[in-house]
Write a protein that holds these residues in place. Structure first.
Motif, PDB file in Angstrom:
ATOM      1  N   ALA A  39      53.776  44.664  54.858  1.00 58.49           N
ATOM      2  CA  ALA A  39      53.276  45.006  53.516  1.00 58.49           C
ATOM      3  C   ALA A  39      52.729  46.412  53.683  1.00 58.49           C
ATOM      4  O   ALA A  39      52.471  46.839  54.811  1.00 58.49           O
ATOM      5  N   ARG A  40      52.602  47.129  52.561  1.00 60.00           N
ATOM      6  CA  ARG A  40      51.973  48.448  52.717  1.00 60.00           C
ATOM      7  C   ARG A  40      50.858  48.631  51.686  1.00 60.00           C
ATOM      8  O   ARG A  40      50.903  48.096  50.584  1.00 60.00           O
ATOM      9  N   LYS A  41      49.853  49.383  52.129  1.00 60.00           N
ATOM     10  CA  LYS A  41      48.663  49.545  51.300  1.00 60.00           C
ATOM     11  C   LYS A  41      48.970  50.394  50.068  1.00 60.00           C
ATOM     12  O   LYS A  41      49.606  51.439  50.176  1.00 60.00           O
ATOM     13  N   VAL A  42      48.481  49.951  48.920  1.00 62.60           N
ATOM     14  CA  VAL A  42      48.645  50.714  47.687  1.00 62.60           C
ATOM     15  C   VAL A  42      47.280  51.171  47.162  1.00 62.60           C
ATOM     16  O   VAL A  42      47.080  52.351  46.895  1.00 62.60           O
ATOM     17  N   ALA A  43      46.352  50.229  47.033  1.00 63.04           N
ATOM     18  CA  ALA A  43      45.042  50.610  46.479  1.00 63.04           C
ATOM     19  C   ALA A  43      43.949  49.686  46.996  1.00 63.04           C
ATOM     20  O   ALA A  43      44.206  48.539  47.354  1.00 63.04           O
ATOM     21  N   ARG A  44      42.743  50.231  47.048  1.00 60.75           N
ATOM     22  CA  ARG A  44      41.581  49.428  47.429  1.00 60.75           C
ATOM     23  C   ARG A  44      40.691  49.239  46.198  1.00 60.75           C
ATOM     24  O   ARG A  44      40.536  50.170  45.399  1.00 60.75           O
ATOM     25  N   LEU A  45      40.123  48.048  46.083  1.00 62.97           N
ATOM     26  CA  LEU A  45      39.319  47.705  44.915  1.00 62.97           C
ATOM     27  C   LEU A  45      37.931  47.276  45.355  1.00 62.97           C
ATOM     28  O   LEU A  45      37.790  46.574  46.354  1.00 62.97           O
ATOM     29  N   ARG A  46      36.918  47.705  44.619  1.00 62.67           N
ATOM     30  CA  ARG A  46      35.540  47.364  44.971  1.00 62.67           C
ATOM     31  C   ARG A  46      34.936  46.502  43.862  1.00 62.67           C
ATOM     32  O   ARG A  46      35.094  46.813  42.680  1.00 62.67           O
ATOM     33  N   PRO A  47      34.220  45.425  44.209  1.00 60.33           N
ATOM     34  CA  PRO A  47      33.673  44.568  43.150  1.00 60.33           C
ATOM     35  C   PRO A  47      32.485  45.200  42.415  1.00 60.33           C
ATOM     36  O   PRO A  47      31.637  45.848  43.029  1.00 60.33           O
ATOM     37  N   LEU A  48      32.450  44.992  41.105  1.00 59.72           N
ATOM     38  CA  LEU A  48      31.298  45.410  40.303  1.00 59.72           C
ATOM     39  C   LEU A  48      30.554  44.178  39.805  1.00 59.72           C
ATOM     40  O   LEU A  48      29.349  44.190  39.624  1.00 59.72           O
ATOM     41  N   CYS A  49      31.311  43.126  39.582  1.00 59.69           N
ATOM     42  CA  CYS A  49      30.713  41.899  39.043  1.00 59.69           C
ATOM     43  C   CYS A  49      31.497  40.693  39.553  1.00 59.69           C
ATOM     44  O   CYS A  49      32.720  40.709  39.573  1.00 59.69           O
ATOM     45  N   VAL A  50      30.768  39.704  40.057  1.00 59.25           N
ATOM     46  CA  VAL A  50      31.402  38.534  40.675  1.00 59.25           C
ATOM     47  C   VAL A  50      30.947  37.265  39.946  1.00 59.25           C
ATOM     48  O   VAL A  50      29.749  37.024  39.814  1.00 59.25           O
ATOM     49  N   VAL A  51      31.906  36.484  39.478  1.00 58.97           N
ATOM     50  CA  VAL A  51      31.593  35.178  38.909  1.00 58.97           C
ATOM     51  C   VAL A  51      32.106  34.126  39.884  1.00 58.97           C
ATOM     52  O   VAL A  51      33.298  34.079  40.185  1.00 58.97           O
ATOM     53  N   LYS A  52      31.174  33.308  40.419  1.00 59.58           N
ATOM     54  CA  LYS A  52      31.540  32.293  41.417  1.00 59.58           C
ATOM     55  C   LYS A  52      31.259  30.901  40.872  1.00 59.58           C
ATOM     56  O   LYS A  52      30.379  30.712  40.051  1.00 59.58           O
ATOM     57  N   GLY A  53      31.987  29.951  41.427  1.00 58.05           N
ATOM     58  CA  GLY A  53      31.742  28.558  41.044  1.00 58.05           C
ATOM     59  C   GLY A  53      30.544  27.984  41.755  1.00 58.05           C
ATOM     60  O   GLY A  53      29.956  28.617  42.594  1.00 58.05           O
TER      61      GLY A  53
END
Lengths: 140, 483
Positions: free
Chosen positions: B469-483
């Motif tokens: 696989a090859r890297k395209v983009a990195r994402l950083r969390p701003l808001c997390v909704v967990k169960g």
């Protein structure tokens, strides 16, 4: 005598269950399952009978736990008194159980841990000096 | 701790030789870097790779991705392809209880500056609108007849109910629904467990995150995916809920008998399976596909609720905010796929247990939009670090039946996490990183703390370097909704 204890597993819940007899082992496994699921002691107004058979005591133990789990989630039945008989029969092992318990809505009332299933992974029932134990993994 | 043999093939590939244990029909092959290798040896996952190599009809190798960890039966992060023409089997344990657990990523055209002041309100709105937590109940009320339609149609059912658009379906594996699902082979209990949970997130490692695009590695691929730095997106991770668990449990009971009936010699009961050409396998496939469709419908309903949440907070229609689905991947699934084996096209049953399909450029199975760049692959990390968008490669098709990793991979048990992670410390760490967290249960939050996971950067770097696989983009969390 300890009825069960939790031991380490990376992704899921691993338990060691103890019993002085095979039926007691099955009973303690059921107690471990429900104490993992809920923090609630139900009334004993509803009665339910279960009968199962399988080709080995290990498969029967896991089938038993998954039967209880399915009836908990699908029929919303939470047992309190568990009277279970297990023994060999032609071609394998059989179980009959008489359960008394109450209805419990897992979709409305609190759940401690959502156990998805009891798994068959490396399950082995060991007998040592007349005492039984088994290691099982709950997928959570 | 596992002390078995791991022979280095090249920098990122290791072999468990076929003669490691009797019954192995192929070798085991692990993708890992040096740092991850130490973690991988910590538990019994490599033994499970060797066990999977014993499955009848397995082709090539029993594969393990760098995020592997100890599962039951299959390791989590395991891939195995079996050949129906060589008595190949299907093993429900190679798919798991949470059938079609998967991830989707929605992009938006909103930029970080536009949402910063509203992020707390957005977190509140999403956590109120998305049913989550242990045993949560969905807002979707459906009759038995309607549930059968949902099982047959998958995400299309939700779109027909007005919860999405045709484009959403085009951006899913299998267009968000298997064709050959058979609602008639599903047990009543599975129906009973599925009904209250349509449109719920669940608990455990499932989540919904609002993220910001943090870094781009491949400009061309990112442009095709509609991704640029500073942009906001949403990642949704969930599966088939109680419905899938019951389908798996029902089938394993049957498969335990198949092991005797078809005289299969297996090293672990959880690997119970049946020959692909048997009636038991066909029945399982019909039910498994229903569960997969349930999961696609589930992620589609949650997509709809997410769009409504954004509409409520930002006061504009979702399409105006460009909330299009980039892609939806399944990471617990089995599929009949065509692969080139020693120059010959073969139809194989590819089991992916905690692994993601990663087809390369030109593959006819992926949406036309992505034919030049390869299939988008979505890799969630943990709530305090980062997640990734990758693209599939030709090399993955050649080496791993077009498969790659699926996430960070657990490092600590839930018990150990509970013992070592302090909730207050965790919350202040996340606050310091400006991550808003809403969780239905505090226990889950601790169990799912970043410290419980491997560093997803390490995992993704291995698959990128190994070329699967090859890297395209990195994402950083701003808001997390967990169960």
């Amino acid at each position: 005598m300890k009825r069960y204890e939790f031991i380490e597993h990376t992704a899921d819940l691993r338990l060691r269950i103890y019993g002085r007899t095979l039926p007691e082992l099955f009973c303690h496994a059921a107690i471990a399952l429900f104490e993992t699921l809920v923090d609630h002691s139900p009334a004993g107004s509803i009665q339910k009978n279960v009968s199962l058979d399988s080709n080995s005591p290990e498969n029967l133990l896991i089938d038993w736990l998954n039967e209880l789990l399915s009836s908990f989630y699908a029929e919303q039945f939470l047992p309190r008194d568990i009277d279970v008989r297990v023994g060999p029969q032609e071609g394998g092992y059989a179980l009959t159980a008489c359960l008394r318990g109450d209805s419990y809505d897992p979709y409305a009332e609190p759940l401690k841990t959502e156990v998805k299933a009891a798994t068959y992974h490396q399950v082995k029932i060991e007998a040592d000096d007349g005492n039984f134990s088994a290691e099982i993994i709950f997928d959570v | 701790m596992w002390n078995g043999p791991l022979e280095q093939i090249n920098e990122y590939t290791f072999r468990i030789p076929q003669n490691y244990k009797s019954g192995m029909r192929v070798e085991g092959r692990l993708y890992a870097g040096e740092r991850l290798l130490a973690d991988i040896r910590q538990d019994r996952a490599p033994e499970q790779v060797a066990n999977v190599a014993c499955l009848p009809g397995i082709v090539g190798a029993s594969l393990a991705m760098p995020d592997i960890h100890w599962g039951y039966g299959f390791p989590i992060g395991g891939v195995a392809a079996t050949d129906p023409e060589d008595d190949g089997v299907i093993a429900p344990g190679g798919i798991g209880y949470d059938i079609n657990c998967g991830v989707r990523f929605l992009r938006t055209t909103l930029m970080k500056e536009e949402v910063t002041s509203s992020i707390s309100a957005l977190a509140d709105a999403l956590s109120q609108m998305i049913p989550s937590g242990v045993g949560s109940k969905g807002k979707v009320r459906i009759s038995g007849k309607e549930e059968k339609k949902l099982l047959a149609q998958g995400a299309r059912w939700a779109v027909r109910q007005g919860m999405g658009v045709e484009h959403d379906l085009e951006m899913c594996e299998e267009h968000g629904g298997f064709q050959d699902a058979d609602p008639d082979v599903v047990s009543e209990r599975a129906y009973a467990r599925g009904k209250p949970q349509s449109g719920t997130l669940g608990s455990g490692n499932h989540f919904l995150e609002v993220q910001v695009v943090d870094e781009i590695y491949d400009l061309q691929a990112a442009a095709v995916m509609g991704i640029s730095p500073g942009q906001i997106g949403v990642m949704i991770h969930t599966g088939s809920r109680g419905f899938g668990y019951q389908v798996c449990a029902d089938s394993l009971k049957v498969m335990a008998q198949c092991v005797v009936k078809y005289r299969l010699d297996l090293p672990d009961r959880q690997l119970a399976c049946a020959p692909l050409n048997s009636p038991e396998a066909r029945r399982y496939l019909g039910a498994m596909r229903c569960a997969a469709n349930y999961a696609w419908a589930n992620r589609q309903v949650l997509t709809h609720l997410t769009r409504e949440g954004f509409e409520k907070i930002f006061g504009q229609g979702w399409s105006k905010m460009g909330m299009n689905l980039v892609y939806d991947v399944a990471h617990n699934i089995a599929k009949m796929e065509t692969h080139l084996i020693q120059g010959q096209k073969k139809t194989l049953c590819v089991h992916r247990k905690g692994a993601t399909r990663a087809f390369g450029p030109g593959n006819p199975e992926i949406p036309e939009r992505y034919r030049d760049i390869g299939q988008p692959v979505i890799i969630p990390g943990d709530m305090g670090r980062v997640s990734f968008l990758l693209a599939g490669t030709k090399k993955a098709e050649q080496e791993t039946f077009g498969s790659t990793c699926h996430g960070a991979g657990r490092l600590k048990s839930r018990k150990e996490a509970t013992r070592t992670v302090q909730l207050s410390r965790l919350m202040s760490d996340l606050k310091q990183k400006n991550i808003e967290v809403r969780a239905a249960g505090k226990a889950t939050l601790v169990e799912e703390a970043p410290a419980a996971y491997k560093d997803v950067n390490d995992v993704v770097n291995v698959v990128h370097q190994a070329g699967i696989a090859r890297k395209v983009a990195r994402l950083r969390p701003l808001c997390v909704v967990k169960g």
